[in-house]
Write an enzyme that holds these catalytic residues in place. Structure first.
Site, PDB file in Angstrom:
ATOM      1  N   GLU A  64      -9.562   4.025 -12.791  1.00  0.00           N
ATOM      2  CA  GLU A  64      -8.281   4.272 -11.767  1.00  0.00           C
ATOM      3  C   GLU A  64      -8.670   4.723 -10.286  1.00  0.00           C
ATOM      4  O   GLU A  64      -8.011   4.209  -9.347  1.00  0.00           O
ATOM      5  CB  GLU A  64      -7.446   5.645 -12.314  1.00  0.00           C
ATOM      6  N   ASP A  65      -9.843   5.449  -9.991  1.00  0.00           N
ATOM      7  CA  ASP A  65     -10.123   6.054  -8.767  1.00  0.00           C
ATOM      8  C   ASP A  65     -11.362   5.166  -7.966  1.00  0.00           C
ATOM      9  O   ASP A  65     -11.535   5.465  -6.750  1.00  0.00           O
ATOM     10  CB  ASP A  65     -10.424   7.261  -8.520  1.00  0.00           C
TER      11      ASP A  65
END
Ligand code: ZN
Length: 182
Positions: A64-65
């Site tokens: 996600e990051d």
């Protein structure tokens, strides 16, 4: 790879990928403190020693990051780890409100491993919202966060009694602290 080696490999990989990232909170903690806390809760509170769940806990925010690709993760850590991580990864192309709603909807349908990771993740995040709130997060925003986390956790309950209990304690403490703010 044995249990511990895979977990350490995941810790090192996550630390490298989160280099230069910080938690949103006022304490500006290195981001890696968060996945380590999540894995630690799973190992030492839930007493789970499944290497794939522990590795996935350490890696849970890297797709996600940090733009880690699922293929790279599978190559290094295997399909089971990638599957857990993808189960707890939000689709960032969706608006934030939708993503938050989908977390509530998806929670009851997650696998056992993903439920445990998400539950420990919410414990860590609710703790942070109280101990080290992000700049500009007033009382109402923090209350809303805790309420939303409770709705997600409703769908996760039953995967670990210890983590269910700890979540309730952390929420009770959070509400106590929030009540002290006018
Ligand atoms: Zn997280």
């Amino acid at each position: 790879m044995n249990n511990l080696n895979k977990t350490l490999h995941a810790a090192r990989f996550a630390a490298e990928k989160h280099t230069g990232h910080f938690r949103k909170g006022s304490k500006r903690e290195p981001y890696i403190n968060h996945p380590i806390e999540v894995a630690n809760l799973i190992a030492n509170v839930a007493l789970i020693d499944d290497e794939d769940i522990l590795a996935a806990a350490l890696l849970h925010d890297t797709v996600e990051d940090c733009e880690v690709s699922p293929d790279e993760m599978t190559e290094k850590f295997g399909q089971a780890v990638t599957d857990y991580v993808l189960e707890v990864t939000d689709d960032k192309s969706l608006p934030k409100k939708t993503r938050k709603m989908l977390q509530i909807e998806h929670a009851p349908h997650l696998s056992y491993g993903a439920k445990v990771i998400k539950l420990a993740d919410k414990i860590s995040n609710v703790r942070d919202v109280i101990a080290s709130p992000a700049e500009g997060w007033d009382k109402q925003r923090r209350q809303e966060y805790v309420q939303w986390a409770m709705s997600v956790v409703e769908g996760l309950r039953g995967s670990s009694d210890q983590l269910d209990e700890l979540f309730d304690e952390v929420v009770a403490l959070a509400n106590e602290k929030l009540d002290e703010i006018d």
